[in-house]
Structures are given as structure tokens and as C-alpha cells.
Enzyme design. Structure first.
Site, PDB file in Angstrom:
ATOM      1  N   GLU A   1       0.846  -1.202   0.000  1.00  0.00           N
ATOM      2  CA  GLU A   1       0.000   0.000   0.000  1.00  0.00           C
ATOM      3  C   GLU A   1       0.881   1.252   0.000  1.00  0.00           C
ATOM      4  OE1 GLU A   1      -2.554   1.550  -0.628  1.00  0.00           O
ATOM      5  OE2 GLU A   1      -4.017   1.536   1.003  1.00  0.00           O
ATOM      6  N   ASP A   2       0.406   2.294  -0.644  1.00  0.00           N
ATOM      7  CA  ASP A   2       1.179   3.535  -0.693  1.00  0.00           C
ATOM      8  C   ASP A   2       1.258   4.226   0.669  1.00  0.00           C
ATOM      9  OD1 ASP A   2      -1.527   4.145  -0.670  1.00  0.00           O
ATOM     10  OD2 ASP A   2      -1.474   5.486  -2.404  1.00  0.00           O
TER      11      ASP A   2
ATOM     12  N   ASP B   1      -3.402   5.792   6.481  1.00  0.00           N
ATOM     13  CA  ASP B   1      -3.907   7.032   7.064  1.00  0.00           C
ATOM     14  C   ASP B   1      -4.740   6.659   8.300  1.00  0.00           C
ATOM     15  OD1 ASP B   1      -4.537   9.714   7.284  1.00  0.00           O
ATOM     16  OD2 ASP B   1      -6.095   9.675   5.763  1.00  0.00           O
TER      17      ASP B   1
ATOM     18  N   PHE C   1      -1.097  16.364   3.545  1.00  0.00           N
ATOM     19  CA  PHE C   1      -1.502  15.643   2.349  1.00  0.00           C
ATOM     20  C   PHE C   1      -0.343  15.597   1.365  1.00  0.00           C
ATOM     21  CE2 PHE C   1      -3.793  14.321  -1.352  1.00  0.00           C
ATOM     22  CZ  PHE C   1      -4.730  13.463  -0.811  1.00  0.00           C
ATOM     23  N   VAL C   2       0.038  14.395   0.987  1.00  0.00           N
ATOM     24  CA  VAL C   2       1.192  14.238   0.102  1.00  0.00           C
ATOM     25  C   VAL C   2       0.774  13.650  -1.250  1.00  0.00           C
ATOM     26  CG1 VAL C   2       2.950  14.082   1.901  1.00  0.00           C
ATOM     27  CG2 VAL C   2       1.736  12.017   1.206  1.00  0.00           C
TER      28      VAL C   2
ATOM     29  N   ASP D   1      -2.067  10.464  -5.311  1.00  0.00           N
ATOM     30  CA  ASP D   1      -2.772  11.476  -6.104  1.00  0.00           C
ATOM     31  C   ASP D   1      -3.512  12.495  -5.254  1.00  0.00           C
ATOM     32  OD1 ASP D   1      -4.841   9.593  -5.217  1.00  0.00           O
ATOM     33  OD2 ASP D   1      -6.163  10.747  -6.523  1.00  0.00           O
TER      34      ASP D   1
ATOM     35  N   ARG E   1       0.239  11.558  -9.774  1.00  0.00           N
ATOM     36  CA  ARG E   1       0.760  10.209  -9.510  1.00  0.00           C
ATOM     37  C   ARG E   1       2.102   9.974 -10.201  1.00  0.00           C
ATOM     38  NH1 ARG E   1      -3.393   7.211  -7.206  1.00  0.00           N
ATOM     39  NH2 ARG E   1      -5.505   7.558  -7.954  1.00  0.00           N
TER      40      ARG E   1
HETATM   41  P1  IMP Z   1      -7.125   5.018   5.178  1.00  0.00           P
HETATM   42  O1  IMP Z   1      -8.200   4.013   4.974  1.00  0.00           O
HETATM   43  O2  IMP Z   1      -7.625   6.244   5.878  1.00  0.00           O
HETATM   44  O3  IMP Z   1      -5.887   4.467   5.845  1.00  0.00           O
HETATM   45  O4  IMP Z   1      -6.798   5.563   3.758  1.00  0.00           O
HETATM   46  C1  IMP Z   1      -5.714   5.238   3.053  1.00  0.00           C
HETATM   47  C2  IMP Z   1      -5.900   5.723   1.640  1.00  0.00           C
HETATM   48  O5  IMP Z   1      -6.235   7.115   1.593  1.00  0.00           O
HETATM   49  C3  IMP Z   1      -4.597   5.579   0.901  1.00  0.00           C
HETATM   50  O6  IMP Z   1      -4.529   4.334   0.268  1.00  0.00           O
HETATM   51  C4  IMP Z   1      -4.659   6.734  -0.067  1.00  0.00           C
HETATM   52  O7  IMP Z   1      -5.302   6.328  -1.234  1.00  0.00           O
HETATM   53  C5  IMP Z   1      -5.487   7.787   0.602  1.00  0.00           C
HETATM   54  N1  IMP Z   1      -4.637   8.823   1.231  1.00  0.00           N
HETATM   55  C6  IMP Z   1      -4.486   9.051   2.555  1.00  0.00           C
HETATM   56  N2  IMP Z   1      -3.632  10.064   2.782  1.00  0.00           N
HETATM   57  C7  IMP Z   1      -3.222  10.482   1.573  1.00  0.00           C
HETATM   58  C8  IMP Z   1      -2.302  11.510   1.147  1.00  0.00           C
HETATM   59  O8  IMP Z   1      -1.681  12.254   1.919  1.00  0.00           O
HETATM   60  N3  IMP Z   1      -2.121  11.629  -0.200  1.00  0.00           N
HETATM   61  C9  IMP Z   1      -2.767  10.833  -1.097  1.00  0.00           C
HETATM   62  N4  IMP Z   1      -3.621   9.862  -0.747  1.00  0.00           N
HETATM   63  C10 IMP Z   1      -3.850   9.683   0.579  1.00  0.00           C
HETATM   64 MG    MG Z   2      -4.388   3.925  -1.723  1.00  0.00          MG
END
Ligand code: IMP
Ligand code: MG
Length: 177
Positions: A100-101, A104, A153-154, A160, A166
Site C-alpha cells: 500500500e502507498d 492514514d 496531504f502528500v 494522487d 501520480r
Molecule cells: P485510510 O483508509 O484512511 O488508511 O486511507 C488510506 C488511503 O487514503 C490511501 O490508500 C490513499 O489512497 C489515501 N490517502 C491518505 N492520505 C493520503 C495523502 O496524503 N495523499 C494521497 N492519498 C492519501
Molecule cells: Mg491507496
């Protein structure tokens, strides 16, 4: 893209990313020595990371892809995630690593983890390039992690904002509006 035309501020350079991923690949290769692994990339953000990570892993591996989306505008409140594109093949008895990238709130990964566990893999681990630890809402164990980052936010390196950025080779902080 010319550097001077880019209004975003570099946060993590491509060199730093490359070094870190080299380390992560080496660690994974050591941990799974003598085994085969399946890397599951979470689309779309994870693809650049996957492409670099897999070339730094020396043991036999396969790749597969999953795409998920959250219901409604706020992942924070609902926490309900839907599979948009499922894996091509079974993960039963396989050593699976989710790639996973960024983590969050952790809701996406905890959902994927839960589904995958029910499919009876031999083992299941999580590999993420970035982790916004302060934003976590559910407990997630990230087994292989690149960088812990602050709550900003990155974009870039697969990440993206509105599907853009991207393609940038470095990671940037998106200025708050
Ligand atoms: P989570 O379910 O809140 O952990 O969300 C994770 C997903 O939110 C990641 O896979 C990203 O697609 C997106 N995301 C969260 N923070 C960022 C950010 O800073 N930049 C871009 N995408 C983000
Ligand atoms: Mg993602």
C-alpha cells in the site's frame, strides 16, 4: 516536468525513496527466504511502489491487484469499504504481503486484512511506504514501513490528489488551500 515549473515542495526525494525501498526489499527477501510470496498491490496509489519494491526482492514472487473504494465522502465516519476489483486468484496457503502507498486512518487496510484473513492465506503481512501514524482510527500492524510522516496531504510517487500527480518521481506536500 521541469523542476522550476513545479510549485510543489519536495518532501521525500526519489533518492531517499530508492534507498529505503532497497532496504525494504532486502528485509523481505531475508524474512521469506526459501519461500514464495504474493505481493498484493492496492490500486491505484500502490503501483509505483510495487514496481520498485518487487525489483528489489530477490526471492520468487507473484503479484496481484485489488481496488477498493470507501462509501460516501468520509472514510472517517463510515469506515465501510467496498471491493471495486478483486484479486485474480486464490490466496489460500500463500504468503501474502499487501503493498500500500500510505496508511492514514487504517480503515482501508483493516478491511482488506479482514477479508484476506477469511481466505486462509499461509501468512499475511502489510508493507506500506508511508504512514500518517497520528491519524490512525483503527489498530493496524504495518510489518514493513518506509517513512512515518506528519499529518499533511502528500502527492507523487503514485499518490494522487484528484487523480493527478501520480507520475511525479518524488513525494511532495500539497499546500493547504
Ligand atoms: P485510510 O483508509 O484512511 O488508511 O486511507 C488510506 C488511503 O487514503 C490511501 O490508500 C490513499 O489512497 C489515501 N490517502 C491518505 N492520505 C493520503 C495523502 O496524503 N495523499 C494521497 N492519498 C492519501
Ligand atoms: Mg491507496
Amino acid at each position: 516536468m521541469k523542476k522550476e515549473k513545479n510549485p510543489l515542495k519536495v518532501f521525500i526525494t526519489r533518492e531517499k525513496i530508492r534507498e529505503k525501498i532497497k532496504e525494504m526489499g532486502r528485509k523481505i527477501s531475508e524474512d521469506y527466504e526459501g519461500k514464495e510470496i504474493l505481493l498484493v498491490c492496492v490500486l491505484k496509489g500502490g503501483i509505483v511502489f510495487l514496481a520498485d519494491l518487487m525489483r528489489n526482492i530477490s526471492i520468487p514472487l507473484e503479484i496481484d491487484f485489488i481496488a477498493v473504494s470507501s462509501y460516501g465522502a468520509s472514510t472517517k465516519t463510515s469506515g465501510i469499504v467496498r471491493i471495486v476489483k478483486d484479486l485474480e486468484s486464490s490466496i489460500e496457503n500463500k504468503h501474502v504481503i499487501i503493498v500500500e502507498d500510505i496508511v492514514d486512518t487504517g480503515l482501508t487496510l483493516s478491511y482488506i486484512e479482514e477479508i484476506f484473513e477469511s481466505r486462509k492465506p499461509a501468512s499475511l503481512k502489510i508493507c506500506a511506504l508511508l504512514d500518517k501514524k497520528d491519524r490512525r482510527l483503527v489498530k493496524i500492524k504495518v510489518d514493513y514501513l518506509g517513512f512515518v510522516i506528519p499529518d499533511k496531504f502528500v502527492v507523487g510517487y503514485g499518490l494522487d490528489y484528484g487523480e493527478k500527480y501520480r507520475n511525479l518521481a518524488d513525494i511532495y506536500i500539497l499546500p493547504q488551500e
